[in-house]
Write a protein that holds these residues in place. Structure first.
Motif, PDB file in Angstrom:
ATOM      1  N   GLU A  47      13.854 -58.128   7.679  1.00  0.00           N
ATOM      2  CA  GLU A  47      14.282 -57.002   6.852  1.00  0.00           C
ATOM      3  C   GLU A  47      15.753 -56.690   7.080  1.00  0.00           C
ATOM      4  O   GLU A  47      16.508 -56.453   6.133  1.00  0.00           O
ATOM      5  CB  GLU A  47      13.443 -55.766   7.191  1.00  0.00           C
ATOM      6  CG  GLU A  47      11.978 -55.863   6.800  1.00  0.00           C
ATOM      7  CD  GLU A  47      11.173 -54.702   7.354  1.00  0.00           C
ATOM      8  OE1 GLU A  47      11.762 -53.864   8.086  1.00  0.00           O
ATOM      9  OE2 GLU A  47       9.970 -54.622   7.041  1.00  0.00           O
ATOM     10  N   PHE A  48      16.167 -56.693   8.334  1.00  0.00           N
ATOM     11  CA  PHE A  48      17.548 -56.358   8.676  1.00  0.00           C
ATOM     12  C   PHE A  48      18.525 -57.362   8.080  1.00  0.00           C
ATOM     13  O   PHE A  48      19.563 -56.992   7.527  1.00  0.00           O
ATOM     14  CB  PHE A  48      17.692 -56.304  10.193  1.00  0.00           C
ATOM     15  CG  PHE A  48      19.069 -55.915  10.661  1.00  0.00           C
ATOM     16  CD1 PHE A  48      19.431 -54.584  10.756  1.00  0.00           C
ATOM     17  CD2 PHE A  48      20.004 -56.884  11.002  1.00  0.00           C
ATOM     18  CE1 PHE A  48      20.700 -54.222  11.188  1.00  0.00           C
ATOM     19  CE2 PHE A  48      21.276 -56.534  11.425  1.00  0.00           C
ATOM     20  CZ  PHE A  48      21.619 -55.193  11.517  1.00  0.00           C
ATOM     21  N   ALA A  49      18.210 -58.652   8.189  1.00  0.00           N
ATOM     22  CA  ALA A  49      19.097 -59.689   7.654  1.00  0.00           C
ATOM     23  C   ALA A  49      19.242 -59.573   6.143  1.00  0.00           C
ATOM     24  O   ALA A  49      20.285 -59.936   5.586  1.00  0.00           O
ATOM     25  CB  ALA A  49      18.572 -61.078   8.023  1.00  0.00           C
ATOM     26  N   ALA A  53      23.376 -57.242   3.957  1.00  0.00           N
ATOM     27  CA  ALA A  53      24.282 -57.861   2.986  1.00  0.00           C
ATOM     28  C   ALA A  53      24.141 -57.187   1.623  1.00  0.00           C
ATOM     29  O   ALA A  53      23.262 -56.347   1.407  1.00  0.00           O
ATOM     30  CB  ALA A  53      23.985 -59.354   2.864  1.00  0.00           C
ATOM     31  N   SER A  54      25.032 -57.564   0.705  1.00  0.00           N
ATOM     32  CA  SER A  54      24.982 -57.099  -0.686  1.00  0.00           C
ATOM     33  C   SER A  54      25.084 -58.313  -1.604  1.00  0.00           C
ATOM     34  O   SER A  54      25.681 -59.333  -1.241  1.00  0.00           O
ATOM     35  CB  SER A  54      26.142 -56.136  -0.979  1.00  0.00           C
ATOM     36  OG  SER A  54      26.073 -55.000  -0.154  1.00  0.00           O
ATOM     37  N   ALA A  55      24.521 -58.176  -2.788  1.00  0.00           N
ATOM     38  CA  ALA A  55      24.557 -59.289  -3.744  1.00  0.00           C
ATOM     39  C   ALA A  55      25.992 -59.594  -4.153  1.00  0.00           C
ATOM     40  O   ALA A  55      26.790 -58.678  -4.402  1.00  0.00           O
ATOM     41  CB  ALA A  55      23.712 -58.954  -4.970  1.00  0.00           C
ATOM     42  N   LEU A  56      26.330 -60.861  -4.206  1.00  0.00           N
ATOM     43  CA  LEU A  56      27.659 -61.280  -4.647  1.00  0.00           C
ATOM     44  C   LEU A  56      27.803 -61.073  -6.150  1.00  0.00           C
ATOM     45  O   LEU A  56      26.813 -61.152  -6.892  1.00  0.00           O
ATOM     46  CB  LEU A  56      27.881 -62.761  -4.320  1.00  0.00           C
ATOM     47  CG  LEU A  56      27.849 -63.135  -2.835  1.00  0.00           C
ATOM     48  CD1 LEU A  56      27.851 -64.653  -2.688  1.00  0.00           C
ATOM     49  CD2 LEU A  56      29.025 -62.526  -2.105  1.00  0.00           C
ATOM     50  N   THR A 368      13.969 -66.829   9.635  1.00  0.00           N
ATOM     51  CA  THR A 368      14.040 -65.445  10.101  1.00  0.00           C
ATOM     52  C   THR A 368      15.311 -64.766   9.640  1.00  0.00           C
ATOM     53  O   THR A 368      15.278 -63.614   9.191  1.00  0.00           O
ATOM     54  CB  THR A 368      13.972 -65.401  11.644  1.00  0.00           C
ATOM     55  OG1 THR A 368      12.832 -66.121  12.093  1.00  0.00           O
ATOM     56  CG2 THR A 368      13.891 -63.963  12.143  1.00  0.00           C
ATOM     57  N   VAL A 369      16.451 -65.452   9.728  1.00  0.00           N
ATOM     58  CA  VAL A 369      17.748 -64.812   9.478  1.00  0.00           C
ATOM     59  C   VAL A 369      18.426 -65.346   8.214  1.00  0.00           C
ATOM     60  O   VAL A 369      18.830 -64.579   7.337  1.00  0.00           O
ATOM     61  CB  VAL A 369      18.672 -64.998  10.698  1.00  0.00           C
ATOM     62  CG1 VAL A 369      20.043 -64.369  10.425  1.00  0.00           C
ATOM     63  CG2 VAL A 369      18.051 -64.372  11.937  1.00  0.00           C
ATOM     64  N   ALA A 370      18.575 -66.672   8.111  1.00  0.00           N
ATOM     65  CA  ALA A 370      19.355 -67.230   7.004  1.00  0.00           C
ATOM     66  C   ALA A 370      18.659 -67.054   5.663  1.00  0.00           C
ATOM     67  O   ALA A 370      19.314 -66.754   4.655  1.00  0.00           O
ATOM     68  CB  ALA A 370      19.633 -68.713   7.259  1.00  0.00           C
ATOM     69  N   GLU A 371      17.345 -67.241   5.615  1.00  0.00           N
ATOM     70  CA  GLU A 371      16.647 -67.128   4.319  1.00  0.00           C
ATOM     71  C   GLU A 371      16.825 -65.752   3.700  1.00  0.00           C
ATOM     72  O   GLU A 371      17.234 -65.645   2.538  1.00  0.00           O
ATOM     73  CB  GLU A 371      15.169 -67.478   4.474  1.00  0.00           C
ATOM     74  CG  GLU A 371      14.424 -67.444   3.136  1.00  0.00           C
ATOM     75  CD  GLU A 371      12.947 -67.757   3.256  1.00  0.00           C
ATOM     76  OE1 GLU A 371      12.362 -68.244   2.270  1.00  0.00           O
ATOM     77  OE2 GLU A 371      12.362 -67.502   4.333  1.00  0.00           O
ATOM     78  N   PRO A 372      16.537 -64.644   4.401  1.00  0.00           N
ATOM     79  CA  PRO A 372      16.745 -63.339   3.767  1.00  0.00           C
ATOM     80  C   PRO A 372      18.211 -63.023   3.497  1.00  0.00           C
ATOM     81  O   PRO A 372      18.535 -62.387   2.474  1.00  0.00           O
ATOM     82  CB  PRO A 372      16.134 -62.361   4.774  1.00  0.00           C
ATOM     83  CG  PRO A 372      16.054 -63.088   6.059  1.00  0.00           C
ATOM     84  CD  PRO A 372      15.888 -64.525   5.713  1.00  0.00           C
ATOM     85  N   LEU A 373      19.110 -63.463   4.371  1.00  0.00           N
ATOM     86  CA  LEU A 373      20.534 -63.203   4.156  1.00  0.00           C
ATOM     87  C   LEU A 373      21.024 -63.886   2.882  1.00  0.00           C
ATOM     88  O   LEU A 373      21.687 -63.272   2.036  1.00  0.00           O
ATOM     89  CB  LEU A 373      21.333 -63.693   5.363  1.00  0.00           C
ATOM     90  CG  LEU A 373      22.851 -63.557   5.270  1.00  0.00           C
ATOM     91  CD1 LEU A 373      23.268 -62.101   5.249  1.00  0.00           C
ATOM     92  CD2 LEU A 373      23.528 -64.303   6.419  1.00  0.00           C
ATOM     93  N   LEU A 374      20.697 -65.168   2.718  1.00  0.00           N
ATOM     94  CA  LEU A 374      21.122 -65.910   1.523  1.00  0.00           C
ATOM     95  C   LEU A 374      20.456 -65.363   0.276  1.00  0.00           C
ATOM     96  O   LEU A 374      21.065 -65.319  -0.800  1.00  0.00           O
ATOM     97  CB  LEU A 374      20.807 -67.397   1.696  1.00  0.00           C
ATOM     98  CG  LEU A 374      21.595 -68.123   2.787  1.00  0.00           C
ATOM     99  CD1 LEU A 374      21.081 -69.553   2.954  1.00  0.00           C
ATOM    100  CD2 LEU A 374      23.086 -68.133   2.475  1.00  0.00           C
TER     101      LEU A 374
END
Length: 454
Positions: A47-49, A53-56, A368-374
């Motif tokens: 959730e945090f990852a 961020a914000s959508a580009l 855990t991190v890259a999938e939600p961030l991207l």
């Protein structure tokens, strides 16, 4: 820059476009303090990852490059389709009732010498108007002249011996008449100007691209895939052949770029970095020949592998700290993958996803991190999980465990050979099983992460 006027030269025609910089002795505002999330529980880390961020912003791409992208907004037709009345058949455009006098295109020049200088397609003026009782030759897709009521297809056309008088042949379905509008594609028959032709959020396929093209578009607004730089560490890593004792084969170089693409990123750079603090700092700040540095390449995400621990042999952290990076997520309460972190470089710099050096630990931490961030940067919804009954008891550990699993008879079972340094289990897995510290009883619902390649 010699020869250019100074910025404050009032005689310069460029002065109005340049900002006037005043001396300001006021101290720069202190950077906003960010509370680091330490040893985050798996669900909270995901959730945090996503939240951090914000959508580009979307961008416009030529049609060929837009293929496979996600359309950012509804697209309308600037013109009707077809944008002119055209023939659906090879034949004759006819006006009024038969018999019809055939009208031929006129040459643009009567002097044959001048005709030699004109391109073949421009030698004759097309027939643009027909009077009742006239007809003219037309091909499929050809512009239907004004006044034409229908197109008589070749199979049903009968010409006089001189080729100047046209009638409907005796074997036509109706030798007496031809229905009004027959074999004519009317203006706007498919699409009216202003109609929505493509809905936002659709994944652009070849049919979408072709439809946009015939509707008059050269470019489409597409969600921008975040640009990703991958920095691989490990002096003991070899990239091909059989490794010697003390060496290991590169598990990341061949697969991580494609993995990132599957998760919605676009890899700009893939670089191998020596296991030294100086080399890592240089990789983040200096431009090798022919390539931009990470800091000025407009990269949104940097993914590193290895060196995420706190020992003297781990240099990724020290390089980021020297550059003033903020650690947003430091450590995961999961196995494998505990030393994973998420940081951000200053001055709107890129996010940095620090992955462990063990291959399975690194790959599960990507989920855990890259999938939600991207996903967030690409403007996608947060990734979700599924539930599947456990085929057997899944013992718990002190923290959440991510275990490669396979599906059998509608249930999920764990693979073997799933150590942090092993890839055999993941290579033959259907899903990742999220095993909470309390474990999962046989027959109970188990949470699973879908694998993008399954």
């Amino acid at each position: 820059m010699s020869g250019l006027p100074l910025p404050h030269d009032t005689n310069s025609p460029y002065t109005h476009a340049l900002p006037v910089v005043e001396d300001d002795d006021r101290p720069a505002p202190a950077p906003e303090e960010v509370e680091t999330l330490h040893d985050a529980e798996w669900h909270r880390a995901r959730e945090f990852a996503y939240e951090v961020a914000s959508a580009l912003p979307s961008h416009w791409l030529p049609l060929r490059e837009a293929l496979g992208g996600v359309l950012a907004e509804d697209v309308t037709a600037p013109i009707p389709v077809p944008h002119y009345a055209s023939s659906a058949m090879d034949g004759y455009a006819v006006a009024g009732s038969q018999p019809w006098t055939v009208v031929f295109p006129e040459p643009v020049e009567t002097d044959p010498r001048k005709m030699l200088t004109i391109p073949p397609k421009d030698l004759y003026r097309p027939v643009l108007n027909l009077e009742p009782g006239q007809a003219t030759r037309i091909v499929t897709g050809g512009l239907v002249p004004a006044g034409a009521r229908a197109v008589l297809r070749d199979e049903y056309a009968h010409l006089s011996e001189e080729g100047t008088v046209l009638t409907i042949s005796a074997d036509a379905p109706s030798a007496e008449d031809i229905p009004y509008g027959q074999n004519i594609r009317h203006t706007g028959e498919e699409v009216a100007a202003g109609d929505v032709i493509l809905r936002g959020e659709c994944l652009l396929n070849p049919a979408h691209i072709a439809f946009a093209a015939v509707s008059g578009h050269d470019m489409l607004p597409v969600r921008r895939r975040p640009r990703v730089t991958i920095l691989l560490t490990g002096s003991e890593v070899v990239e091909d052949g059989i490794p010697e004792p003390g060496q290991v084969r590169d598990a990341f170089g061949p697969q991580l770029p494609t993995f990132v693409e599957m998760l919605g990123g676009s890899v700009d750079q893939l670089r191998r970095v020596e296991d030294t603090a100086r080399a890592m700092l240089a990789a983040l700040t200096e431009a090798p020949s022919g390539m931009a540095s990470v800091l000025d390449a407009r990269t949104e995400v940097v993914v590193t592998t290895g060196g995420t621990g706190h020992s003297d042999a781990d240099h990724v952290r020290s390089a980021l700290e020297e550059l003033g990076a903020v650690f947003l997520l430091d450590g995961l309460a999961q196995r494998p993958g505990h030393p994973t972190f998420l940081a951000k470089l200053p001055e709107e710099g890129p996010f940095v996803v620090g992955l462990p050096g063990n291959p399975l630990a690194a790959m599960v931490s990507m989920f855990t991190v890259a999938e939600p961030l991207l996903a967030r940067l690409h403007g996608d919804p947060a990734p979700t999980t599924l539930t599947v009954p456990a085929a057997e008891e899944l013992p718990g550990q002190k923290v959440t465990a991510l275990v490669p699993g396979y599906l059998t008879d509608g249930k999920v079972a764990p693979r073997d050979r799933v150590g942090a340094n092993m890839l055999r289990g993941l290579a033959h897995a259907d899903v990742l099983v999220v095993v909470p510290p309390e474990g999962v009883a046989a027959g109970a619902d188990a949470e699973v992460v879908p694998l993008p390649w399954r």
